[in-house]
Design an enzyme around this catalytic site. Structure first.
Site, PDB file in Angstrom:
ATOM      1  N   HIS A 115       0.832  -1.207   0.000  1.00 43.50           N
ATOM      2  CA  HIS A 115       0.000   0.000   0.000  1.00 43.50           C
ATOM      3  C   HIS A 115       0.867   1.258   0.000  1.00 43.50           C
ATOM      4  O   HIS A 115       0.563   2.239  -0.688  1.00 43.50           O
ATOM      5  CB  HIS A 115      -0.920  -0.013   1.218  1.00 43.50           C
ATOM      6  CG  HIS A 115      -1.783   1.190   1.326  1.00 43.50           C
ATOM      7  ND1 HIS A 115      -1.493   2.224   2.190  1.00 43.50           N
ATOM      8  CD2 HIS A 115      -2.916   1.556   0.673  1.00 43.50           C
ATOM      9  CE1 HIS A 115      -2.412   3.166   2.072  1.00 43.50           C
ATOM     10  NE2 HIS A 115      -3.286   2.785   1.165  1.00 43.50           N
ATOM     11  N   GLU A 118       2.168   1.890  -3.463  1.00 38.48           N
ATOM     12  CA  GLU A 118       1.122   2.456  -4.331  1.00 38.48           C
ATOM     13  C   GLU A 118       1.079   3.975  -4.194  1.00 38.48           C
ATOM     14  O   GLU A 118       0.943   4.695  -5.196  1.00 38.48           O
ATOM     15  CB  GLU A 118      -0.228   1.847  -3.951  1.00 38.48           C
ATOM     16  CG  GLU A 118      -1.434   2.507  -4.585  1.00 38.48           C
ATOM     17  CD  GLU A 118      -2.649   2.495  -3.681  1.00 38.48           C
ATOM     18  OE1 GLU A 118      -3.365   3.511  -3.628  1.00 38.48           O
ATOM     19  OE2 GLU A 118      -2.879   1.469  -3.015  1.00 38.48           O
ATOM     20  N   HIS A 119       1.207   4.489  -2.972  1.00 36.83           N
ATOM     21  CA  HIS A 119       1.223   5.934  -2.756  1.00 36.83           C
ATOM     22  C   HIS A 119       2.442   6.584  -3.415  1.00 36.83           C
ATOM     23  O   HIS A 119       2.344   7.669  -3.994  1.00 36.83           O
ATOM     24  CB  HIS A 119       1.235   6.240  -1.255  1.00 36.83           C
ATOM     25  CG  HIS A 119      -0.120   6.214  -0.632  1.00 36.83           C
ATOM     26  ND1 HIS A 119      -0.752   7.350  -0.183  1.00 36.83           N
ATOM     27  CD2 HIS A 119      -0.975   5.191  -0.384  1.00 36.83           C
ATOM     28  CE1 HIS A 119      -1.936   7.036   0.326  1.00 36.83           C
ATOM     29  NE2 HIS A 119      -2.091   5.722   0.223  1.00 36.83           N
ATOM     30  N   GLU A 188       4.948  11.142   2.972  1.00 40.34           N
ATOM     31  CA  GLU A 188       3.801  10.268   2.724  1.00 40.34           C
ATOM     32  C   GLU A 188       3.390   9.495   3.971  1.00 40.34           C
ATOM     33  O   GLU A 188       2.249   9.023   4.052  1.00 40.34           O
ATOM     34  CB  GLU A 188       4.128   9.302   1.587  1.00 40.34           C
ATOM     35  CG  GLU A 188       2.912   8.787   0.838  1.00 40.34           C
ATOM     36  CD  GLU A 188       2.123   9.887   0.150  1.00 40.34           C
ATOM     37  OE1 GLU A 188       0.915   9.679  -0.104  1.00 40.34           O
ATOM     38  OE2 GLU A 188       2.707  10.940  -0.141  1.00 40.34           O
ATOM     39  N   GLU A 195      -4.944   8.477   6.497  1.00 42.89           N
ATOM     40  CA  GLU A 195      -5.851   7.556   5.816  1.00 42.89           C
ATOM     41  C   GLU A 195      -6.261   6.423   6.758  1.00 42.89           C
ATOM     42  O   GLU A 195      -7.429   6.008   6.770  1.00 42.89           O
ATOM     43  CB  GLU A 195      -5.179   6.979   4.571  1.00 42.89           C
ATOM     44  CG  GLU A 195      -6.038   6.001   3.788  1.00 42.89           C
ATOM     45  CD  GLU A 195      -5.309   5.392   2.604  1.00 42.89           C
ATOM     46  OE1 GLU A 195      -5.867   4.453   1.994  1.00 42.89           O
ATOM     47  OE2 GLU A 195      -4.189   5.839   2.294  1.00 42.89           O
TER      48      GLU A 195
END
Length: 519
Positions: A115, A118-119, A188, A195
């Site tokens: 994940h 992906e960012h 990030e 999130e």
């Protein structure tokens, strides 16, 4: 007998059979005619034509929007990347990369890496800064998205068909040349942590994470997609690079495109853009082991919440299991319902009608979650504190009723129609088609065409539903996850006991039945 099968007259072919059946001395006549009969079969290629005819008439009962639908073309490139396309003749196109990589391929130390990666894909490459990447996509009027699941990571773009070459170049760039700068990684972290906070406020997301946690204890499927807070704070550039080297290889990648696309052109563009991708991973994926299901429960009592969120599941099946479509039918029969639905109490689902009439729940969702080697089948419902026991009982009772009382032909027909409708609606538009192609090739190694979907659904019988209920849901250990005011929530042993069929309930008339439960 004068019917013709693709040019072969079968009246002459069946003469030996007629004589054999009705003559007074069948064996002697049969010996004389057998050699001629056999030669006639071979000379007219009767059996081959009969097989063709059977296939021809089998498709005639299907609607033309299935039999005339565009076919999926698949090509494997030299580095093992599979390219699959479906040209539906539109002015827009969707192209994406599906990768057989997700949280299930992580361990406790690097959980969340897929994940996180992906960012990072959108934070700039060796050819494009983040600003240039965003500006290029924006100026084309295109969209560029990504998502991570437990078993797949997907990067997908949508644009005018004339801009497909540019989108393939962008996809290849972000997958192979991301800078993964330490500055962007640190920035990030806070985004992903935020999130995670948002996800943890979504009770449905939370309840299914807990459900996986108790269902697949000690296995990679137990972990969440985002990873732990500690991992998010400690993942380093080397972790991301190692993940790319291990999982972003040709044998684990599918490039799927749909819309206004030409297969040969997509293959040429993909071959050029992704030529540097290694053909095979050196990681031993067999070391991940099996994912055994564990019947157990987790209850998190919070009396400050207004409603209880409950998910109950049994061991399901994988994408490629023969019973996959039977479970889809069973899911449709159990049904889904929400108090805000316009249909209200007038639904085909018996369970939904009970919950609506007796005001036992706010919503119900039957689910059939599949993975590469296992699955979860069950129901998620939201109810208030006083009805937690009654609602739980009704859900458990419905599963047993379906298997032991059986289904009417009308119930089964309605369920099949609903499943077919849902599957076709999921194939409406280039994005949905590309998603279906990519997921199918990763999970099954091939594309399930709509014709085959309909044929498999039509082949399901009432006995199939009774069989899977008896095999998977009857006298079985469920997994239960519940959050909220749980004062009246039945304990695990009580729920386990409801996996038996209670014969005393059959004779209670439905209008007067009250689900008053003592436990």
């Amino acid at each position: 007998y004068q019917r013709r099968v693709r040019g072969a007259s079968i009246s002459r072919l069946f003469i030996p059979f007629i004589l054999f059946r009705f003559t007074q001395k069948p064996m002697s006549v049969a010996r004389k005619l057998f050699s001629g009969f056999r030669s006639k079969l071979h000379s007219t290629n009767f059996l081959g034509k009969l097989r063709q005819t059977s296939k021809f008439y089998a498709t005639q009962s299907l609607p033309s929007y299935l039999t005339l639908a565009p076919k999926t073309r698949i090509t494997t490139l030299g580095n093992n990347i599979r390219v699959a396309t479906e040209d539906i003749g539109s002015e827009v196109a969707t192209v994406g990369v599906w990768i057989d990589a997700g949280s299930v391929f992580e361990d406790d130390k690097n959980n969340g890496t897929a994940h996180f990666l992906e960012h990072m894909a959108f934070k700039g490459t060796n050819k494009r800064t983040q600003h240039q990447l965003e500006e290029e996509v924006e100026n084309l009027g295109a969209t560029l998205n990504a998502y991570t699941s437990r078993e797949q990571t997907v990067y997908v773009a949508r644009s005018f068909k004339k801009d497909v070459p540019a989108m393939i170049d962008i996809l290849s760039d972000i997958l192979q040349n991301s800078t993964l700068s330490k500055t962007n990684i640190e920035r990030e972290r806070s985004v992903i942590l935020k999130e995670k906070e948002v996800v943890e406020q979504n009770m449905e997301e939370v309840i299914f994470d807990y459900l996986h946690d108790v269902s697949f204890q000690g296995t990679p499927l137990q972990r969440t997609i985002l990873g732990t807070e500690e991992n998010i704070k400690t993942i380093q550039r080397e972790d991301l690079q190692n993940y790319i080297q291990t999982h972003y290889t040709g044998d684990r990648m599918v490039i799927a495109a749909a819309g206004g696309v030409q297969h040969d052109e997509i293959c040429r563009l993909a071959d050029k853009a992704f030529s540097a991708v290694k053909p095979k991973s050196t990681f031993d994926f067999s070391s991940l082991g099996q994912f055994p299901f564990t019947g157990s429960s987790v209850y998190i009592r919070d009396d400050l919440m207004h409603q209880a969120h409950v998910a109950i599941a049994f061991k399901g099946v994988s994408w490629e299991h023969p019973d996959y479509f039977a479970f889809l039918i069973l899911q449709s029969i159990v049904g889904s319902w929400d108090r805000n639905l316009g249909a209200g109490k007038n639904l085909s689902s018996r369970l939904a009608e009970i919950l609506a009439v007796e005001d036992l729940a706010s919503s119900l969702s039957s689910f059939n979650t599949c993975y590469n080697s296992t699955g979860l089948f069950g129901a998620y419902f939201v109810t208030d504190e006083k009805n937690a026991a009654n609602c739980t009982y009704e859900v458990m009772n419905e599963w047993q009723r379906i298997g032991k009382q059986g289904l009417s032909s009308e119930e089964l027909a309605i369920a099949k129609t609903k499943v077919k409708s849902a599957l076709l609606m999921q194939l409406d538009g280039s994005s949905n088609i590309a998603e279906d192609i990519g997921r199918n090739l990763i999970a099954l190694g091939r594309r399930l065409e709509p014709v085959e979907l309909f044929q498999r659904i039509d082949a399901i019988k009432e006995s199939d539903i009774a069989r899977i209920q008896d095999e998977y849901l009857y006298d079985a250990d469920p997994a239960v996850a519940a959050i909220g005011p749980l004062d009246t929530m039945p304990d695990y042993n009580q729920i386990r006991g409801w996996t038996y069929w209670n014969l005393s309930l059959i004779h209670i008339s439905e209008p007067t039945r009250q689900a008053e439960i003592s436990y």
